[in-house]
Write a protein that holds these residues in place. Structure first.
Motif, PDB file in Angstrom:
ATOM      1  N   LEU A  33       0.832  -1.208  -0.147  1.00  0.00           N
ATOM      2  CA  LEU A  33      -0.040  -0.044  -0.025  1.00  0.00           C
ATOM      3  C   LEU A  33       0.762   1.277   0.077  1.00  0.00           C
ATOM      4  O   LEU A  33       2.038   1.217   0.413  1.00  0.00           O
ATOM      5  CB  LEU A  33      -0.768   0.049   1.293  1.00  0.00           C
ATOM      6  CG  LEU A  33      -1.950  -1.050   1.515  1.00  0.00           C
ATOM      7  CD1 LEU A  33      -2.536  -1.123   2.730  1.00  0.00           C
ATOM      8  CD2 LEU A  33      -2.972  -1.110   0.293  1.00  0.00           C
ATOM      9  N   SER A  34       0.296   2.357  -0.572  1.00  0.00           N
ATOM     10  CA  SER A  34       0.893   3.685  -0.469  1.00  0.00           C
ATOM     11  C   SER A  34       0.338   4.192   0.873  1.00  0.00           C
ATOM     12  O   SER A  34      -0.486   3.732   1.582  1.00  0.00           O
ATOM     13  CB  SER A  34       0.577   4.566  -1.538  1.00  0.00           C
ATOM     14  OG  SER A  34      -0.637   5.019  -1.489  1.00  0.00           O
ATOM     15  N   GLU A  76      -1.144   6.751   1.410  1.00  0.00           N
ATOM     16  CA  GLU A  76      -2.627   7.236   1.087  1.00  0.00           C
ATOM     17  C   GLU A  76      -3.614   6.168   1.245  1.00  0.00           C
ATOM     18  O   GLU A  76      -4.667   6.366   1.505  1.00  0.00           O
ATOM     19  CB  GLU A  76      -2.849   8.261  -0.370  1.00  0.00           C
ATOM     20  CG  GLU A  76      -1.786   9.309  -0.567  1.00  0.00           C
ATOM     21  CD  GLU A  76      -0.447   9.102  -0.462  1.00  0.00           C
ATOM     22  OE1 GLU A  76      -0.020   8.148  -0.981  1.00  0.00           O
ATOM     23  OE2 GLU A  76       0.035   9.897  -0.104  1.00  0.00           O
ATOM     24  N   ASP A  77      -3.056   5.150   1.241  1.00  0.00           N
ATOM     25  CA  ASP A  77      -4.082   3.873   1.369  1.00  0.00           C
ATOM     26  C   ASP A  77      -4.172   3.393   2.811  1.00  0.00           C
ATOM     27  O   ASP A  77      -5.046   2.397   2.859  1.00  0.00           O
ATOM     28  CB  ASP A  77      -3.596   2.706   0.464  1.00  0.00           C
ATOM     29  CG  ASP A  77      -3.803   3.074  -1.201  1.00  0.00           C
ATOM     30  OD1 ASP A  77      -4.717   3.694  -1.453  1.00  0.00           O
ATOM     31  OD2 ASP A  77      -2.774   2.676  -1.802  1.00  0.00           O
ATOM     32  N   HIS A 121      -5.787   3.594   6.003  1.00  0.00           N
ATOM     33  CA  HIS A 121      -6.931   3.937   6.527  1.00  0.00           C
ATOM     34  C   HIS A 121      -6.923   4.035   7.986  1.00  0.00           C
ATOM     35  O   HIS A 121      -8.097   4.950   8.416  1.00  0.00           O
ATOM     36  CB  HIS A 121      -8.305   3.258   5.888  1.00  0.00           C
ATOM     37  CG  HIS A 121      -8.414   3.348   4.396  1.00  0.00           C
ATOM     38  ND1 HIS A 121      -9.111   2.357   3.824  1.00  0.00           N
ATOM     39  CD2 HIS A 121      -7.840   4.353   3.272  1.00  0.00           C
ATOM     40  CE1 HIS A 121      -9.233   3.047   2.584  1.00  0.00           C
ATOM     41  NE2 HIS A 121      -8.498   3.984   2.338  1.00  0.00           N
TER      42      HIS A 121
END
Length: 198
Positions: A93-94, A96-97, A99
């Motif tokens: 994941l980046s 930004e991903d 959550h």
């Protein structure tokens, strides 16, 4: 691997702040460039959302109060750098991903209040249903119990909301949830937690 074992033991015994510090220190030593870059990015995000987080904490308080749900506390946290790094690596994941980078924890008196609060939160915000986890019905292996949900808030980032009763929070934060750790080589009648032997 020594630091991994130490961090795992700290987590199992409920010392989550110590676990985070150990993992951050290890990542800083083993991957200094990756740690520096990621930690810098997280610090910038934290700074940019800090004022919003303080305001939204009050929004959550009022939301529960308006729905007659007693609330002991609303806490805010930012996921530690090594925890973010581990999740990014294992799930490709980046940043930004991620959550659950930002999370609020709602502490309410009873288990029934947990589910009532969840309903209020889901009605007021847009939940990401695929991110909902009920650790009350299905506790983690170490006994950890809580509701976790991710929501999309107007004017804010995607955030995780953890909802626990006072008892669940005490168990999670003071190490009581680690009582699954028993002396090895004993039968079911002698399940004394390892923590008690310290």
């Amino acid at each position: 691997d020594i630091w991994r074992n130490e961090a795992r033991e700290a987590n199992n015994l409920g010392f989550h702040i110590l676990k985070a510090r150990l993992e951050d220190a290890a990542l800083r030593l083993m991957e200094p460039d990756a740690f520096r870059n990621l930690d810098g990015s997280i610090r910038k995000l934290k700074a940019s959302w800090q004022d919003w987080a303080e305001q939204y904490r009050n929004v959550l308080y009022r939301l529960l109060e308006e729905n007659s749900i007693p609330c002991t506390d609303v806490l805010f946290r930012v996921k530690h750098t090594a925890g973010v790094w581990s999740k990014m690596q294992s799930k490709e994941l980046s940043l930004e991903d991620i959550h659950d980078l930002f999370a609020f924890r709602l502490i309410v008196p009873t288990e029934a209040d947990c589910y009532a609060a969840l309903g209020v939160i889901h009605n007021a915000c847009k939940p990401i249903i695929s991110r909902f986890k009920d650790y009350i019905v299905r506790p983690k292996a170490n006994g950890y119990r809580s509701l976790h949900t991710c929501i999309i808030v107007d004017g804010g980032p995607i955030i995780e909301v953890q909802i626990r009763s006072v008892t669940m929070d005490r168990q999670a934060e003071r190490g009581d949830a680690a009582h699954w750790l028993y002396k090895s080589g004993t039968d079911e009648t002698d399940r004394t937690p390892v923590a008690m032997h310290w």
